[in-house]
Every structure is written in structure tokens, then in C-alpha cells.
Design a protein around this motif. Sequence first.
Motif, mmCIF file in Angstrom:
data_model
loop_
_atom_site.group_PDB
_atom_site.id
_atom_site.type_symbol
_atom_site.label_atom_id
_atom_site.label_comp_id
_atom_site.label_asym_id
_atom_site.label_seq_id
_atom_site.Cartn_x
_atom_site.Cartn_y
_atom_site.Cartn_z
ATOM 1 N N SER A 137 0.842 -1.193 0.000
ATOM 2 C CA SER A 137 0.000 0.000 0.000
ATOM 3 C C SER A 137 0.879 1.246 0.000
ATOM 4 N N GLN A 138 0.274 2.356 -0.330
ATOM 5 C CA GLN A 138 0.962 3.640 -0.355
ATOM 6 C C GLN A 138 0.298 4.587 0.636
ATOM 7 N N PRO A 139 1.078 5.132 1.600
ATOM 8 C CA PRO A 139 0.498 6.085 2.553
ATOM 9 C C PRO A 139 0.179 7.414 1.870
ATOM 10 N N LEU A 140 -0.842 8.076 2.387
ATOM 11 C CA LEU A 140 -1.264 9.376 1.865
ATOM 12 C C LEU A 140 -1.277 10.390 3.000
ATOM 13 N N GLU A 141 -1.176 11.663 2.631
ATOM 14 C CA GLU A 141 -1.382 12.732 3.604
ATOM 15 C C GLU A 141 -2.296 13.770 2.985
ATOM 16 N N PHE A 142 -3.194 14.299 3.830
ATOM 17 C CA PHE A 142 -4.092 15.343 3.378
ATOM 18 C C PHE A 142 -3.354 16.669 3.400
ATOM 19 N N PRO B 106 -4.027 7.252 6.279
ATOM 20 C CA PRO B 106 -4.768 6.529 5.248
ATOM 21 C C PRO B 106 -3.809 5.975 4.189
ATOM 22 N N HIS B 107 -4.220 4.900 3.542
ATOM 23 C CA HIS B 107 -3.399 4.265 2.513
ATOM 24 C C HIS B 107 -4.207 4.012 1.248
ATOM 25 N N GLY B 108 -3.498 4.008 0.128
ATOM 26 C CA GLY B 108 -4.044 3.547 -1.128
ATOM 27 C C GLY B 108 -3.480 2.175 -1.407
ATOM 28 N N ARG B 109 -4.273 1.346 -2.042
ATOM 29 C CA ARG B 109 -3.801 0.003 -2.375
ATOM 30 C C ARG B 109 -4.352 -0.401 -3.730
ATOM 31 N N VAL B 110 -3.994 -1.508 -4.241
ATOM 32 C CA VAL B 110 -4.413 -2.108 -5.503
ATOM 33 C C VAL B 110 -3.804 -1.387 -6.702
ATOM 34 N N PRO C 112 -0.419 13.749 -6.597
ATOM 35 C CA PRO C 112 -1.779 13.873 -6.072
ATOM 36 C C PRO C 112 -2.460 12.507 -5.955
ATOM 37 N N ALA C 113 -3.105 12.267 -4.830
ATOM 38 C CA ALA C 113 -3.859 11.035 -4.618
ATOM 39 C C ALA C 113 -5.366 11.299 -4.643
ATOM 40 N N VAL C 114 -5.772 12.508 -4.230
ATOM 41 C CA VAL C 114 -7.174 12.915 -4.259
ATOM 42 C C VAL C 114 -7.205 14.364 -4.714
ATOM 43 N N PHE D 161 -7.274 2.934 -4.907
ATOM 44 C CA PHE D 161 -8.317 2.241 -4.162
ATOM 45 C C PHE D 161 -7.932 2.393 -2.702
ATOM 46 N N GLY D 162 -8.687 3.195 -1.952
ATOM 47 C CA GLY D 162 -8.289 3.531 -0.595
ATOM 48 C C GLY D 162 -8.713 2.518 0.443
#
Length: 181
Positions: free
Chosen positions: A28-33, A45-49, A74-76, A92-93
Motif C-alpha cells: 500500500s501507499q500512505p497518503l497525507e491530506f 490513510p493508505h491507497g492500495r491495488v 496527487p492522490a485525491v 483504491f483507498g
Amino acid sequence: VEVALPGHLADVFGIIVEEYDSLPAGVSQPLEFVGGELEAGSTVPHGRVWCDVVQPTGAEVIARFTQEYYAGAPAVTCNRFGAGRAIYVATFGDEKLYAALVGWLLTQAQIEAGSRLPPGIEFCQRRRGDQHMLFVLNHSTQMRQVTIAGSFSDLLTGAECDPMTLTVAPHDVRVLVRREK
């Protein structure tokens, strides 16, 4: 005809997907807002897939990937389009990502969040004119209790239900109609 992703929705989302990559199982890949509007709390939070590598063409970045090849991407994103907004989630979060996003989206839409429901319980609301109906479905194999706010009558039994705890049998439904005070 080759059109960059997200195709004909590029103007709506305000982004171009430059490339995309699937992640191996368990990775998975960690995200930050960013920007301070969203909080993930004490958990990351993480993104995966998969991960899309997107280039904003007008969208505001809401969250970024933080590690490895995707770091800083950018993730979101959120793009104002017409009278609304289009949110693009480039992965895919996990539950933490969606919990934060849903809370933020409800606030943005000025919708009051409901209470957490027990596992297997579904609320479904319907309105026709002034009539407001609430269907409480129990998809589980166990008795469930839910707290109902407001004044309702049980359509099937006729019982009156003021703010109360409602018991719903396994694989059963309760149909409630809001009472005018």
C-alpha cells in the motif's frame, strides 16, 4: 482515437492521468491530506491495488502520496465544474481514507452525518411529498439494536416510536413513517 485518461471527463475532473500502476498484493501507499480541510486523525490513510499518477489541470490537490515513486503525486483532487465539484481518487483507498473523505464530503454538501450502524444494518430513506419513510433492514443472522432519532410510527405494527432503541430480527425489515409533532 487515443484520449488521455480520464478521457472525456478530463475537464470535469480537472486532471490528466499520466500513468497508472497496479500494486502487488499486500503493498500500500500512505497518503497525507493537504490544505487543512481534511484530517485523518492519528492513523495514516493508505491507497492500495493501484495508483494513478495524475497531473492537475485545474483541480485542487486534497491528498498526496508520500512514499517511493509516487511521493508528492496527487492522490485525491477536487475540481469545481459547473455548479458542482468532481472528486478524483487516484487509488483504491482503505477504510481510513474513505471515512475521512465521506465526513469531509458530507460537510461540504451540508448534510448531517447519521450515527454509526451496527454490522449488517442498513437505513434507507424515502420521501413522497410530506411523507418521510425510514426502512431499517437487518441483513445479518443476529438480532440488532439501532437508535432511532425522531418520532415515527411503525407502518407494519402501528406502534409509535419516539427516540428509542429499535430491535430488528435477523433478515427482517422495519418500516417507519415520520410523525408530525
